[in-house]
Design an enzyme around this catalytic site. Structure first.
Site, mmCIF file in Angstrom:
data_model
loop_
_atom_site.group_PDB
_atom_site.id
_atom_site.type_symbol
_atom_site.label_atom_id
_atom_site.label_comp_id
_atom_site.label_asym_id
_atom_site.label_seq_id
_atom_site.Cartn_x
_atom_site.Cartn_y
_atom_site.Cartn_z
ATOM 1 N N TYR A 34 35.884 -0.953 51.353
ATOM 2 C CA TYR A 34 36.264 0.124 50.434
ATOM 3 C C TYR A 34 35.975 -0.293 48.991
ATOM 4 O O TYR A 34 35.522 0.506 48.186
ATOM 5 C CB TYR A 34 37.753 0.470 50.583
ATOM 6 C CG TYR A 34 38.117 1.711 49.788
ATOM 7 C CD1 TYR A 34 38.014 2.973 50.348
ATOM 8 C CD2 TYR A 34 38.519 1.603 48.452
ATOM 9 C CE1 TYR A 34 38.299 4.107 49.604
ATOM 10 C CE2 TYR A 34 38.797 2.731 47.704
ATOM 11 C CZ TYR A 34 38.696 3.989 48.281
ATOM 12 O OH TYR A 34 38.973 5.108 47.546
ATOM 13 N N PHE A 86 17.883 22.445 33.175
ATOM 14 C CA PHE A 86 17.810 22.349 34.633
ATOM 15 C C PHE A 86 19.076 23.007 35.180
ATOM 16 O O PHE A 86 20.136 22.928 34.560
ATOM 17 C CB PHE A 86 17.663 20.910 35.144
ATOM 18 C CG PHE A 86 17.519 20.912 36.642
ATOM 19 C CD1 PHE A 86 16.363 21.382 37.231
ATOM 20 C CD2 PHE A 86 18.580 20.550 37.463
ATOM 21 C CE1 PHE A 86 16.252 21.491 38.612
ATOM 22 C CE2 PHE A 86 18.469 20.645 38.852
ATOM 23 C CZ PHE A 86 17.301 21.118 39.420
ATOM 24 N N THR A 87 18.947 23.636 36.344
ATOM 25 C CA THR A 87 20.017 24.492 36.873
ATOM 26 C C THR A 87 21.389 23.797 36.904
ATOM 27 O O THR A 87 22.341 24.265 36.275
ATOM 28 C CB THR A 87 19.641 24.962 38.288
ATOM 29 O OG1 THR A 87 19.324 23.821 39.084
ATOM 30 C CG2 THR A 87 18.417 25.889 38.251
ATOM 31 N N ASP A 143 18.239 12.334 31.449
ATOM 32 C CA ASP A 143 18.190 12.658 32.872
ATOM 33 C C ASP A 143 16.996 11.878 33.425
ATOM 34 O O ASP A 143 15.845 12.269 33.241
ATOM 35 C CB ASP A 143 18.013 14.162 33.061
ATOM 36 C CG ASP A 143 18.001 14.560 34.532
ATOM 37 O OD1 ASP A 143 17.695 13.691 35.381
ATOM 38 O OD2 ASP A 143 18.281 15.733 34.836
ATOM 39 N N LYS A 176 15.313 11.515 44.200
ATOM 40 C CA LYS A 176 13.915 11.735 43.818
ATOM 41 C C LYS A 176 13.224 10.382 43.663
ATOM 42 O O LYS A 176 12.914 9.726 44.654
ATOM 43 C CB LYS A 176 13.842 12.558 42.518
ATOM 44 C CG LYS A 176 14.098 14.051 42.714
ATOM 45 C CD LYS A 176 15.540 14.397 42.793
ATOM 46 C CE LYS A 176 15.823 15.874 42.591
ATOM 47 N NZ LYS A 176 17.256 16.164 42.759
ATOM 48 N N ARG A 195 11.269 29.233 41.091
ATOM 49 C CA ARG A 195 11.764 28.675 39.834
ATOM 50 C C ARG A 195 11.459 29.696 38.751
ATOM 51 O O ARG A 195 10.601 29.530 37.911
ATOM 52 C CB ARG A 195 11.101 27.325 39.493
ATOM 53 C CG ARG A 195 11.397 26.212 40.479
ATOM 54 C CD ARG A 195 12.682 25.427 40.249
ATOM 55 N NE ARG A 195 13.911 26.052 40.684
ATOM 56 C CZ ARG A 195 15.029 25.365 40.946
ATOM 57 N NH1 ARG A 195 15.059 24.057 40.869
ATOM 58 N NH2 ARG A 195 16.132 25.994 41.280
ATOM 59 N N PHE A 228 20.463 31.109 43.029
ATOM 60 C CA PHE A 228 19.201 31.003 43.778
ATOM 61 C C PHE A 228 19.386 30.322 45.127
ATOM 62 O O PHE A 228 18.626 30.584 46.056
ATOM 63 C CB PHE A 228 18.157 30.229 42.947
ATOM 64 C CG PHE A 228 18.623 28.855 42.550
ATOM 65 C CD1 PHE A 228 19.412 28.671 41.426
ATOM 66 C CD2 PHE A 228 18.283 27.748 43.308
ATOM 67 C CE1 PHE A 228 19.864 27.404 41.074
ATOM 68 C CE2 PHE A 228 18.725 26.477 42.960
ATOM 69 C CZ PHE A 228 19.519 26.307 41.840
HETATM 70 N N1 F0G Z 1 18.268 16.741 37.254
HETATM 71 C C1 F0G Z 1 17.055 17.127 37.660
HETATM 72 C C2 F0G Z 1 15.903 17.064 36.713
HETATM 73 C C3 F0G Z 1 16.871 17.584 38.965
HETATM 74 O O1 F0G Z 1 15.651 17.957 39.359
HETATM 75 C C4 F0G Z 1 17.976 17.628 39.843
HETATM 76 C C5 F0G Z 1 17.838 18.122 41.201
HETATM 77 C C6 F0G Z 1 19.234 17.219 39.376
HETATM 78 C C7 F0G Z 1 19.327 16.770 38.071
HETATM 79 C C8 F0G Z 1 20.450 17.279 40.238
HETATM 80 O O2 F0G Z 1 20.425 16.286 41.189
HETATM 81 O O3 F0G Z 1 20.255 17.473 43.397
HETATM 82 O O4 F0G Z 1 20.921 15.066 43.244
HETATM 83 O O5 F0G Z 1 22.471 16.836 42.527
HETATM 84 N N2 F0G Z 1 16.832 18.742 41.585
HETATM 85 C C9 F0G Z 1 16.537 19.173 42.931
HETATM 86 C C10 F0G Z 1 15.224 19.915 42.936
HETATM 87 C C11 F0G Z 1 17.623 19.880 43.633
HETATM 88 O O6 F0G Z 1 14.878 20.438 44.005
HETATM 89 O O7 F0G Z 1 14.530 19.934 41.925
HETATM 90 P P1 F0G Z 1 21.051 16.432 42.673
#
Ligand code: F0G
Length: 470
Positions: free
Chosen positions: A85, A137-138, A228, A271, A395, A462
């Site tokens: 843990y 970013f979303t 990021d 990624k 997108r 989305f």
């Molecule tokens: N920042 C960027 C630039 C991203 O592309 C993503 C995720 C995140 C943060 C969030 O990270 O998914 O690990 O919680 N992008 C994915 C995509 C979902 O398909 O581009 P996460």
């Protein structure tokens, strides 16, 4: 510098071939269903590729997130998980990998990128503050908004033009930052949110000169820069390829230099870092670290596991070491460029220059007869799936969501369909099949009808929205 043609673009038409620096040890059979079955699956999924079952997909280019192939070393590492843990040895391996390769001092693991975004947004954004960033970013913007911040886009104008050949379309426009400082005061800026590469712009990089200049501006006003780092390895490749003075530097050297101009970073390790799940925060400031280390136990798990198993931490530590190798990045981006080259040669409208992780089809140029509210990019993703079982991602207007203050749709300039290439998963032959399917859908573009949204969730719509054909 900004006006020179990216070398990568030249290489698209006259390069020596690269090959993957690995060979295949285990295979996963692919499933192909008939066109009739795909039509049925698409209707059941409400024309949203996120709602398809993966078994009904042939080549899955939905995302490069968590979809990469791990190496034999990473799989071996999974067997070495220390599932204690507290104080797992795999955490210390991860900590030193991030320290050595990215150069930050203190590390907090999280279950994935948005876990890290949540913690840092809650820790540093005060209600009413603004957060300038190089295109939204979303999930990043949502966490900034949920923490009481307001996002302002400060990316250079060129980023909003899919045909513009600027080599660093992810760059921050310093005049836009200065204007925000003048208007709101430095004290009302939570931090500058810098992403390298910029996902929503098409995987476009930020130059070293730009981050250096931003650092100088921020130092003058006492503003922090948070990175990021999700696709920062790929950003480093473009600096090596395109920016004067970096051709003979390694990806590792470039990455570390870039990070040194920032104060902290968050990471979706799914990624660049070559794992199926994971994330982290890395900071230099001890006080901020203490705050994050405290918050992580509330939302993710103890500060030495952050929602991950010991085996995940180990795979991640090894993935970081593999991901910074020059030959890995060259072949990873080489595959994306290869697909881009095929489509460019057929005059199919895509975001140029080709970015690091994906080909972005320009849906507005594909379907000039569709209004943006008829969801051209969502339509294109649906048509591609119908044609060949290839899964892509919208997108555009659906991803952009609504302005939380007015409730209106955001109408982003870019209306794109993303063909995202997972790392170390598909071959060049798959890329050929993808290109041919895009061409077939392009050739049938004039008779294609748009979509209307019939179900809209409140957050990150989305992912779960449903559509019907007009
Ligand atoms: N920042 C960027 C630039 C991203 O592309 C993503 C995720 C995140 C943060 C969030 O990270 O998914 O690990 O919680 N992008 C994915 C995509 C979902 O398909 O581009 P996460």
């Amino acid at each position: 510098m900004p006006n020179s043609t990216p070398k990568t673009m030249g290489q698209q038409f006259g390069r020596r071939s690269w090959a993957e620096p690995w060979k295949i040890k285990m295979v996963e059979p692919l499933n192909v269903i008939s066109r009739e079955e795909r039509e049925k699956a698409l209707i059941e999924a409400g024309f949203n590729t996120f709602l398809l079952r993966s078994e009904d997909v042939y080549i899955d280019l939905l995302t490069d997130s968590g979809t990469g192939a791990m190496s034999d070393r990473q799989w071996a590492g999974m067997m070495m998980g220390d599932e204690a843990y507290a104080g797992s040895r795999n955490f210390y391996h991860l900590e030193s990998a991030v320290q050595n390769i990215y150069g930050y001092k203190h590390i907090v693991p999280t279950h994935q990128g948005r876990g890290a975004e949540h913690l840092i947004s809650q820790a540093v954004i005060k209600k009413g503050q603004i957060v300038p960033g190089n295109m939204y970013f979303t999930t990043t913007r949502l966490h900034q908004e949920l923490a009481g911040g307001t996002f302002y886009d400060v990316i250079i104008d060129e980023a909003h033009d899919p045909a513009n050949m600027h080599p660093f379309k992810g760059n921050i426009d310093l005049d836009k930052v200065q204007a925000l400082i003048d208007k709101h005061g430095a004290g009302n800026i939570a931090y500058i949110s810098v992403a390298g590469t910029v996902n929503m712009a098409g995987g476009q990089p930020v130059s070293m000169a730009n981050i250096k200049a931003l650092r100088a501006l921020c130092d003058k006003h006492g503003i922090k820069i948070y990175l990021d780092a999700t696709r920062m390895m790929e950003n480093a490749y473009f600096i090596q390829d395109r920016e004067e003075g970096y051709a003979n530097k390694s990806i590792a050297e470039i990455l570390k230099e870039f990070c040194s101009y920032t104060d902290a970073a968050w990471m979706s390790a799914k990624k660049d870092n070559l794992v199926n799940i994971g994330g982290w925060l890395a900071v230099n400031d001890w006080t901020l670290f203490e705050e994050l280390r405290n918050l992580v136990v509330v939302y993710e798990g103890l500060h030495t596991y952050g929602g991950l198993a010991g085996r995940d931490l180990e795979a991640l530590a090894i993935g970081i070491e593999e991901s910074v190798k020059d030959e890995h990045i060259r072949s990873r981006i080489g595959q994306v460029l290869y697909l881009g080259e095929l489509l460019t040669n057929w005059n199919i409208p895509i975001v140029q220059p080709v970015g690091g992780h994906a080909i972005f089809l320009d849906a507005k140029a594909f379907y000039p007869h569709l209004k943006q509210i008829e969801f051209p990019a969502q339509t294109l993703a649906a048509e591609l799936y119908l044609d060949s079982g290839i899964r892509s991602m919208e997108r555009g207007i659906a991803s952009a969501g609504r302005d939380p203050k007015t409730g209106d749709h955001y109408y982003p300039k870019l209306e794109l369909t993303r063909l995202t290439i997972p790392r170390r998963v598909y071959t060049q032959a798959h890329m050929d099949v993808v290109a041919e399917s895009v061409k077939a859908v392009y050739d049938a573009r004039e008779s294609t009808r748009g979509l209307k949204m019939v179900y809209e969730p409140k957050y990150l719509r989305f992912f779960q929205a449903r559509f019907e054909r007009l």
